[in-house]
Design a protein around this motif. Structure first.
Motif, PDB file in Angstrom:
ATOM      1  N   GLY A   9       0.857  -1.190   0.000  1.00 32.36           N
ATOM      2  CA  GLY A   9       0.000   0.000   0.000  1.00 32.36           C
ATOM      3  C   GLY A   9       0.889   1.235   0.000  1.00 32.36           C
ATOM      4  N   ASP A  10       0.660   2.156   0.926  1.00 35.56           N
ATOM      5  CA  ASP A  10       1.466   3.379   1.011  1.00 35.56           C
ATOM      6  C   ASP A  10       2.664   3.231   1.952  1.00 35.56           C
ATOM      7  OD1 ASP A  10      -0.163   4.699  -0.749  1.00 35.56           O
ATOM      8  OD2 ASP A  10      -1.521   5.410   0.831  1.00 35.56           O
ATOM      9  N   ALA A  11       2.737   2.083   2.650  1.00 40.16           N
ATOM     10  CA  ALA A  11       3.817   1.898   3.630  1.00 40.16           C
ATOM     11  C   ALA A  11       5.040   1.290   2.960  1.00 40.16           C
ATOM     12  CB  ALA A  11       3.339   0.990   4.756  1.00 40.16           C
ATOM     13  N   SER A  12       6.222   1.741   3.377  1.00 41.27           N
ATOM     14  CA  SER A  12       7.435   1.093   2.868  1.00 41.27           C
ATOM     15  C   SER A  12       8.510   1.066   3.960  1.00 41.27           C
ATOM     16  CB  SER A  12       7.958   1.815   1.627  1.00 41.27           C
ATOM     17  OG  SER A  12       8.448   3.074   1.992  1.00 41.27           O
ATOM     18  N   PHE A  13       9.329   0.012   3.938  1.00 41.74           N
ATOM     19  CA  PHE A  13      10.378  -0.173   4.941  1.00 41.74           C
ATOM     20  C   PHE A  13      11.664  -0.588   4.239  1.00 41.74           C
ATOM     21  CE2 PHE A  13       6.435  -0.964   7.168  1.00 41.74           C
ATOM     22  CZ  PHE A  13       6.624  -0.431   8.433  1.00 41.74           C
ATOM     23  N   GLU A  14      12.782  -0.157   4.827  1.00 44.53           N
ATOM     24  CA  GLU A  14      14.066  -0.675   4.363  1.00 44.53           C
ATOM     25  C   GLU A  14      14.791  -1.258   5.565  1.00 44.53           C
ATOM     26  OE1 GLU A  14      16.496   1.953   2.126  1.00 44.53           O
ATOM     27  OE2 GLU A  14      15.140   1.977   0.399  1.00 44.53           O
ATOM     28  N   ILE A  15      15.179  -2.526   5.460  1.00 45.58           N
ATOM     29  CA  ILE A  15      15.906  -3.163   6.569  1.00 45.58           C
ATOM     30  C   ILE A  15      17.088  -3.945   6.014  1.00 45.58           C
ATOM     31  CG2 ILE A  15      13.890  -3.364   8.108  1.00 45.58           C
ATOM     32  CD1 ILE A  15      13.680  -6.330   7.312  1.00 45.58           C
ATOM     33  N   MET A  16      18.045  -4.229   6.894  1.00 42.31           N
ATOM     34  CA  MET A  16      19.217  -5.003   6.483  1.00 42.31           C
ATOM     35  C   MET A  16      18.978  -6.476   6.735  1.00 42.31           C
ATOM     36  SD  MET A  16      21.703  -3.544   4.994  1.00 42.31           S
ATOM     37  CE  MET A  16      23.000  -4.768   5.149  1.00 42.31           C
ATOM     38  N   GLY A  17      19.348  -7.285   5.754  1.00 38.01           N
ATOM     39  CA  GLY A  17      19.284  -8.728   5.938  1.00 38.01           C
ATOM     40  C   GLY A  17      20.679  -9.282   6.181  1.00 38.01           C
ATOM     41  N   LEU A  18      20.787 -10.608   6.258  1.00 36.52           N
ATOM     42  CA  LEU A  18      22.087 -11.282   6.440  1.00 36.52           C
ATOM     43  C   LEU A  18      22.252 -12.319   5.336  1.00 36.52           C
ATOM     44  CD1 LEU A  18      21.808 -12.132  10.253  1.00 36.52           C
ATOM     45  CD2 LEU A  18      23.472 -10.551   9.289  1.00 36.52           C
ATOM     46  N   SER A  19      23.505 -12.679   5.084  1.00 34.55           N
ATOM     47  CA  SER A  19      23.782 -13.711   4.084  1.00 34.55           C
ATOM     48  C   SER A  19      23.208 -15.052   4.545  1.00 34.55           C
ATOM     49  CB  SER A  19      25.286 -13.844   3.892  1.00 34.55           C
ATOM     50  OG  SER A  19      25.576 -15.092   3.294  1.00 34.55           O
ATOM     51  N   ALA A  20      22.610 -15.779   3.606  1.00 31.93           N
ATOM     52  CA  ALA A  20      22.040 -17.094   3.937  1.00 31.93           C
ATOM     53  C   ALA A  20      23.136 -18.149   4.070  1.00 31.93           C
ATOM     54  CB  ALA A  20      21.037 -17.504   2.863  1.00 31.93           C
ATOM     55  N   GLU A  21      24.375 -17.780   3.711  1.00 35.77           N
ATOM     56  CA  GLU A  21      25.484 -18.741   3.792  1.00 35.77           C
ATOM     57  C   GLU A  21      25.744 -19.169   5.241  1.00 35.77           C
ATOM     58  OE1 GLU A  21      26.857 -20.119   1.046  1.00 35.77           O
ATOM     59  OE2 GLU A  21      25.264 -18.918   0.139  1.00 35.77           O
ATOM     60  N   ASP A  22      25.479 -18.249   6.191  1.00 39.42           N
ATOM     61  CA  ASP A  22      25.760 -18.559   7.606  1.00 39.42           C
ATOM     62  C   ASP A  22      24.634 -19.350   8.262  1.00 39.42           C
ATOM     63  OD1 ASP A  22      27.919 -16.949   7.159  1.00 39.42           O
ATOM     64  OD2 ASP A  22      26.954 -15.142   7.982  1.00 39.42           O
ATOM     65  N   TYR A  23      23.566 -19.597   7.496  1.00 47.78           N
ATOM     66  CA  TYR A  23      22.412 -20.255   8.111  1.00 47.78           C
ATOM     67  C   TYR A  23      22.623 -21.768   8.096  1.00 47.78           C
ATOM     68  CZ  TYR A  23      17.626 -20.514   9.771  1.00 47.78           C
ATOM     69  OH  TYR A  23      16.522 -20.714  10.559  1.00 47.78           O
ATOM     70  N   PRO A  24      22.568 -22.429   9.278  1.00 45.52           N
ATOM     71  CA  PRO A  24      22.817 -23.874   9.301  1.00 45.52           C
ATOM     72  C   PRO A  24      21.718 -24.645   8.567  1.00 45.52           C
ATOM     73  CG  PRO A  24      22.469 -22.997  11.539  1.00 45.52           C
ATOM     74  CD  PRO A  24      22.199 -21.887  10.593  1.00 45.52           C
ATOM     75  N   GLU A  25      22.109 -25.714   7.903  1.00 42.97           N
ATOM     76  CA  GLU A  25      21.137 -26.565   7.207  1.00 42.97           C
ATOM     77  C   GLU A  25      20.244 -27.263   8.216  1.00 42.97           C
ATOM     78  OE1 GLU A  25      20.644 -27.710   3.811  1.00 42.97           O
ATOM     79  OE2 GLU A  25      21.663 -25.813   3.374  1.00 42.97           O
ATOM     80  N   LEU A  26      18.947 -27.322   7.940  1.00 45.39           N
ATOM     81  CA  LEU A  26      18.069 -28.148   8.782  1.00 45.39           C
ATOM     82  C   LEU A  26      18.422 -29.607   8.528  1.00 45.39           C
ATOM     83  CD1 LEU A  26      16.384 -25.476   9.012  1.00 45.39           C
ATOM     84  CD2 LEU A  26      14.378 -26.920   9.077  1.00 45.39           C
ATOM     85  N   PRO A  27      18.375 -30.446   9.567  1.00 43.66           N
ATOM     86  CA  PRO A  27      18.768 -31.848   9.374  1.00 43.66           C
ATOM     87  C   PRO A  27      17.888 -32.546   8.336  1.00 43.66           C
ATOM     88  CG  PRO A  27      18.450 -31.342  11.710  1.00 43.66           C
ATOM     89  CD  PRO A  27      17.936 -30.175  10.942  1.00 43.66           C
ATOM     90  N   GLU A  28      18.514 -33.470   7.609  1.00 42.02           N
ATOM     91  CA  GLU A  28      17.748 -34.319   6.691  1.00 42.02           C
ATOM     92  C   GLU A  28      17.167 -35.461   7.528  1.00 42.02           C
ATOM     93  OE1 GLU A  28      17.127 -34.243   3.284  1.00 42.02           O
ATOM     94  OE2 GLU A  28      17.874 -32.193   3.485  1.00 42.02           O
ATOM     95  N   VAL A  29      15.931 -35.830   7.252  1.00 43.55           N
ATOM     96  CA  VAL A  29      15.328 -36.954   7.996  1.00 43.55           C
ATOM     97  C   VAL A  29      15.133 -38.111   7.027  1.00 43.55           C
ATOM     98  CG1 VAL A  29      13.411 -37.709   9.452  1.00 43.55           C
ATOM     99  CG2 VAL A  29      14.169 -35.338   9.534  1.00 43.55           C
ATOM    100  N   ASP A  30      15.977 -39.148   7.179  1.00 44.11           N
ATOM    101  CA  ASP A  30      15.861 -40.334   6.332  1.00 44.11           C
ATOM    102  C   ASP A  30      14.610 -41.101   6.770  1.00 44.11           C
ATOM    103  OD1 ASP A  30      17.239 -40.329   8.691  1.00 44.11           O
ATOM    104  OD2 ASP A  30      18.348 -42.163   8.292  1.00 44.11           O
ATOM    105  N   ASP A  31      13.795 -41.461   5.800  1.00 46.77           N
ATOM    106  CA  ASP A  31      12.492 -42.058   6.087  1.00 46.77           C
ATOM    107  C   ASP A  31      12.632 -43.546   6.434  1.00 46.77           C
ATOM    108  OD1 ASP A  31       9.947 -42.967   6.104  1.00 46.77           O
ATOM    109  OD2 ASP A  31       9.318 -41.989   4.260  1.00 46.77           O
ATOM    110  N   GLU A  32      12.855 -43.838   7.728  1.00 44.17           N
ATOM    111  CA  GLU A  32      12.933 -45.245   8.143  1.00 44.17           C
ATOM    112  C   GLU A  32      11.528 -45.800   8.360  1.00 44.17           C
ATOM    113  OE1 GLU A  32      15.925 -46.928  10.823  1.00 44.17           O
ATOM    114  OE2 GLU A  32      16.464 -44.869  11.303  1.00 44.17           O
TER     115      GLU A  32
END
Length: 369
Positions: free
Chosen positions: A101-124
């Motif tokens: 609408g008429d609202a706007s924001f500017e914010i700083m993000g972070l690199s996704a490289e530092d984000y840990p991977e969520l564990p994979e769940v092997d389907d036993e």
């Protein structure tokens, strides 16, 4: 880098869902954030190294990419935006521009490289259960999960899956809660695991009161609860869970029927004199057709009588008021059967008729002579 547009309501719902798994404080700044990834659809993730929640939803993705945004700030902004189309644009310097609408924001993000991977769940093994049913089962057993970290295994609930269905058991040193329900389907045969209580609280919130299915997948070290486009991943608790079948005494000579609400009201009345500072067990005398309840502390003395069906043979027994009330409060029945033996034996509560789909056990408190 990442550009998309979507309805505010969709965005807010996703942010609310994944925020519950975001670390409040972390030495890794990325963990205080939400990972936003855009390709054919938009995916958001929150992860505190114990529990991860990921959800995907439809959005117009104009440019693929991934970025991490501070969960608290991003959540506040989305919540306060007008109900309109949100346009999101992030550049390679991680500067994010949000307009609605008429609202706007500017914010700083972070690199996704530092984000840990969520564990994979092997389907036993996997199993499917209606969300409404699972939600009720967690609600009616989670109150008895232990908060004592010295026995980590009991800070979770045991899930046992076999042909009879799903049995959930929670236990701390003073009480036990058990719920059993038939299942839609099970894959890979019978299995069992212990899921952390903190993760189950989030599963309960993700579940809708509907017949839609929730799939539970057991991997070697992790568990995944999956519904539609939302997944919750948590680690399994390791250790020796209480052998609950042998812990529940079932040949009890005294059996009485109790109206759950009436008993709760009586307990609530006599609990008035009990406080954090002035503790006291609720003293019960189970007689023919009635139970006399009383409590006495420095605050004063309270007494009440609750009608019951059956003869308690004059049994005197003491209970922690909160533990006794919890069992009655969460029992999914208007009337329960209480099985008793001696003043130092546990009290067992089960359904009056039909399948034994719940069982609560409360240990007594020794009464001073």
């Amino acid at each position: 880098m990442l550009r998309f547009s979507c309805e505010k309501a969709l965005l807010q719902s996703a942010v609310n869902t994944v925020s519950r798994a975001v670390a409040a404080k972390s030495s890794i700044p990325a963990l205080e954030g939400i990972l936003v990834e855009g390709s054919d659809r938009l995916t958001m993730s929150g992860y505190n190294m114990q529990t991860g929640i990921r959800t995907a939803f439809e959005a117009e993705v104009h440019e693929e990419g991934r970025i991490v945004l501070n969960a608290r700030l991003f959540g506040e902004i989305i919540r306060k935006l007008p109900d309109d189309l949100v346009v999101f644009a992030a550049d390679e310097k991680y500067m994010v521009r949000l307009t609605c609408g008429d609202a706007s924001f500017e914010i700083m993000g972070l690199s996704a490289e530092d984000y840990p991977e969520l564990p994979e769940v092997d389907d036993e093994y996997s199993v499917a259960i209606q969300q409404g049913t699972l939600k009720a089962m967690i609600n009616q057993t989670s109150f008895a999960v232990s908060t004592n970290e010295t026995r980590p295994i009991h800070t979770g609930s045991l899930f046992e899956i076999n042909e009879q269905g799903l049995t959930m058991v929670s236990v701390d040193g003073f009480r036990l809660a058990l719920r059993r329900e038939p299942l839609e389907r099970i894959d890979g045969g019978a299995f069992r695991f212990v899921a952390p209580g903190s993760a189950l609280n989030e599963v309960e919130k993700i579940c809708e009161d509907s017949d839609n299915l929730m799939t539970i997948i057991q991997g070697k070290r992790h568990l995944m609860f999956e519904t539609g486009s939302t997944q919750l991943i948590c680690r399994r608790l390791e250790g020796e869970f209480l052998d609950y079948r042998n812990a529940i005494p079932r040949n009890n000579p005294i059996s009485i029927l109790v109206d759950t609400k009436a008993m709760l009201n009586s307990l609530d009345r006599v609990s008035v004199v009990i406080s954090e500072k002035l503790k006291s067990p609720v003293h019960c005398i189970f007689d023919a057709g009635r139970v006399y309840l009383s409590a006495k502390t420095g605050n004063g003395e309270a007494k009440d009588i609750c009608p019951v069906e059956g003869d308690g043979q004059g049994l005197e027994i003491g209970f922690n008021n909160r533990f006794f009330m919890d069992a009655l409060r969460y029992a999914p029945a208007e009337k329960v059967k209480m099985e008793l033996n001696t003043g130092i034996s546990p009290c067992i509560m089960t359904p009056v008729e039909g399948e034994e789909n719940f069982l609560y056990m409360v240990l007594p408190v020794r009464l001073k002579a």
